[in-house]
Design an enzyme around this catalytic site. Structure first.
Site, short mmCIF file in Angstrom:
data_model
loop_
_atom_site.label_atom_id
_atom_site.label_comp_id
_atom_site.label_asym_id
_atom_site.label_seq_id
_atom_site.Cartn_x
_atom_site.Cartn_y
_atom_site.Cartn_z
CD GLU A 91 -2.35 -1.09 2.89
OE1 GLU A 91 -2.88 -2.12 3.28
OE2 GLU A 91 -2.33 -0.03 3.55
CB CYS A 119 5.64 -5.52 9.70
SG CYS A 119 6.89 -4.76 10.77
CB CYS A 123 3.49 -2.92 16.88
SG CYS A 123 5.21 -2.50 16.61
CB CYS A 126 0.62 -2.42 13.76
SG CYS A 126 1.06 -2.05 12.05
CB SER A 233 8.16 6.26 10.59
OG SER A 233 7.58 5.82 11.79
CB SER A 256 6.75 4.02 16.09
OG SER A 256 6.48 4.40 14.77
CG LEU A 257 8.27 6.89 22.66
CD1 LEU A 257 9.70 6.38 22.53
CD2 LEU A 257 8.25 8.25 23.35
CG ASN A 332 -6.97 5.09 11.77
OD1 ASN A 332 -8.18 5.21 11.66
ND2 ASN A 332 -6.10 5.74 11.02
CB CYS A 375 0.67 0.92 7.75
SG CYS A 375 1.14 0.59 9.44
N1 SAH Z 1 7.45 0.28 11.00
C1 SAH Z 1 7.60 1.68 11.06
C2 SAH Z 1 6.90 2.44 9.96
C3 SAH Z 1 5.55 1.97 9.56
S1 SAH Z 1 4.27 2.18 10.73
C4 SAH Z 1 7.17 2.19 12.41
O1 SAH Z 1 6.61 1.43 13.17
O2 SAH Z 1 7.46 3.35 12.70
C5 SAH Z 1 3.93 3.91 10.62
C6 SAH Z 1 3.23 4.47 11.83
O3 SAH Z 1 1.84 4.05 11.87
C7 SAH Z 1 3.86 4.02 13.12
O4 SAH Z 1 4.03 5.11 13.99
C8 SAH Z 1 2.83 3.05 13.62
O5 SAH Z 1 2.95 2.86 14.99
C9 SAH Z 1 1.55 3.71 13.20
N2 SAH Z 1 0.36 2.85 13.25
C10 SAH Z 1 0.29 1.53 13.06
N3 SAH Z 1 -0.99 1.10 13.22
C11 SAH Z 1 -1.72 2.19 13.52
C12 SAH Z 1 -3.11 2.41 13.82
N4 SAH Z 1 -3.97 1.40 13.80
N5 SAH Z 1 -3.51 3.67 14.10
C13 SAH Z 1 -2.65 4.70 14.08
N6 SAH Z 1 -1.33 4.56 13.81
C14 SAH Z 1 -0.87 3.32 13.54
FE1 SF4 Z 2 5.76 -3.14 11.91
FE2 SF4 Z 2 5.70 -0.46 12.31
FE3 SF4 Z 2 3.43 -1.95 12.34
FE4 SF4 Z 2 5.19 -2.18 14.34
S1 SF4 Z 2 4.01 -0.34 13.79
S2 SF4 Z 2 4.14 -3.89 13.28
S3 SF4 Z 2 7.12 -1.97 13.25
S4 SF4 Z 2 4.76 -1.61 10.60
#
Ligand code: SAH
Ligand code: SF4
Length: 397
Positions: A91, A119, A123, A126, A233, A256-257, A332, A375
């Site tokens: 995407e 991935c 997390c 996600c 990121s 991504s903290l 989200n 994502c």
């Molecule tokens: N793997 C990398 C980049 C891709 S994720 C990372 O984790 O930083 C990009 C951002 O989208 C990250 O900050 C992630 O935590 C956030 N993200 C993932 N799922 C989400 C959701 N359901 N709602 C809001 N942000 C989300």
């Molecule tokens: Fe992977 Fe980033 Fe999603 Fe964590 S937030 S599962 S590192 S894409």
């Protein structure tokens, strides 16, 4: 299958052109076709001699991702699902500048790109990690998202809802190739001027393809997008953050903290076990020391998980130590996961408390909330739908 030409470095191409006895301006012409004109076929490269085009075609393949599904309207956030050469789905999200609010050009956009299929980092909140990691994207597949979006946008301008007048490059490709002596039509203008590497996958786990891809996007011979307009990121791969600190280009960094203590962060981000906050923040300090650049701490607010005011003080301390700004993003919702977004009041109180600690903080009203912009979600839905119907997904409008 032949290797993809957009996965080759400029040096590799230069060495091959040299071996073929081609003058150096031919390489410049080729690079112009690959990156400025976003060519999708060898025949489009009308000012390269036919014999050279045949040599190129016998040595490398030339692919751009194929659009499968598009969600969202032309003047708002649009989510694009691409099929790669091996059938994998990824995407990208195209977010327009807001001309009404900021007086920016309406043809300017931020593109959020993916770096992996799936991935491995898992997390808990996600969608990208739900079905694990499949593979890294190649250099060409990372760069190809920008080029393919721009080809698509040029062929579908906002004024005309129907697929449109062919763009300059489509016209060249559609017709018979122009004679070699004729100069090529001017390169189409760029539509994407900002890139965030925040789509599917962990970019730092694909560092070896990410960096050459970003260099091609940045270079004058490539897409010419400023390094300061490209943000990576990461979920916190400390050793790669230190590598990035030593890269000469000034790409921006977002972390991504999502938790300001190991207890809270560790609950939702397994990567925190490998690189706990002390190690992650030391790597960030290293980055800031080398680059002199402000980093961004991304903090999704998830109801009852990390939105407690007990996180405010440790988060403020981290932001001060790293001279970082904090970007708060209400969660989200993801189908099949139990997490919820907090109420607006909770989000605003959290932001106010940080503000009172003199932290530079923004509370993002998630653009594209209604189109699964987080994502990995569109891919999962499309894969599920195509499994259910055992047919190909609806073609893009
Ligand atoms: N793997 C990398 C980049 C891709 S994720 C990372 O984790 O930083 C990009 C951002 O989208 C990250 O900050 C992630 O935590 C956030 N993200 C993932 N799922 C989400 C959701 N359901 N709602 C809001 N942000 C989300
Ligand atoms: Fe992977 Fe980033 Fe999603 Fe964590 S937030 S599962 S590192 S894409």
């Amino acid at each position: 299958m032949l290797p993809d030409i957009r996965s080759q470095t400029r040096e590799t191409l230069a060495a091959q052109f040299n071996a073929w006895g081609q003058p150096s301006y031919r390489l410049d012409q080729l690079l112009g076709w690959l990156y400025a004109r976003r060519a999708a076929s060898w025949d489009a490269m009308s000012n390269l001699p036919k014999a050279l085009r045949e040599q190129l075609a016998a040595t490398w393949s030339l692919h751009l991702p194929e659009l499968v599904v598009k969600q969202g309207s032309r003047d708002t956030t649009q989510k694009l699902l691409w099929r790669l050469a091996d059938g994998a789905l990824i995407e990208s999200v195209l977010i327009p500048a807001n001309p009404a609010l900021y007086g920016e050009d309406s043809d300017r956009h931020t593109l959020c790109i993916s770096t992996q299929v799936g991935c491995a980092y898992g997390c808990r909140f996600c969608a990208s990690g739900l079905e694990g990691w499949k593979r890294n994207l190649t250099i060409s597949e990372i760069v190809g998202q920008i080029l393919a979006v721009e080809r698509w946008a040029a062929a579908n301008p906002p004024e005309s809802p129907a697929p449109a007048t062919p763009s300059a490059e489509a016209a060249v490709e559609g017709g018979s190739p122009a004679p070699a002596a004729k100069p090529a039509a001017p390169a189409p203008s760029r539509i994407v001027n900002n890139i965030v590497v925040m789509g599917m996958g962990e970019p730092m786990a694909n560092f070896d393809n990410l960096m050459p891809a970003l260099r091609a996007l940045n270079a004058a011979w490539g897409c010419g997008i400023g390094a300061r307009k490209i943000t990576i990121s990461t979920s916190g791969l400390a050793p790669r953050i230190r590598d990035l600190a030593r890269d000469p280009l000034q790409f921006r960094l977002a972390i991504s903290l999502h938790g300001a203590t190991d207890a809270v962060r560790g609950q939702i981000m397994p990567v925190n076990r490998k690189y706990p906050l002390a190690e992650l923040t030391a790597a960030c300090e290293d980055y800031v020391r080398h680059k002199g650049k402000m980093i961004t701490l991304e903090y999704i607010l998830i109801a009852g998980v990390n939105d407690g005011l007990d996180q405010v003080m440790p988060l403020a301390d981290l932001a001060h130590r790293l001279h970082a700004k904090v970007n708060l993003i209400p969660y989200n919702k993801v189908d099949g996961l139990p997490w919820e977004r907090p109420t607006d009041d909770v989000c605003e109180t959290f932001a106010d408390q940080l503000d009172q600690q003199e932290v530079v903080v923004t509370l993002r009203r998630e653009k594209g909330h209604d189109i699964d912009a987080a994502c990995g979600q569109l891919r999962l839905k499309t894969e599920k739908k195509s499994e259910e119907t055992a047919s190909t997904p609806t073609p893009a409008a």
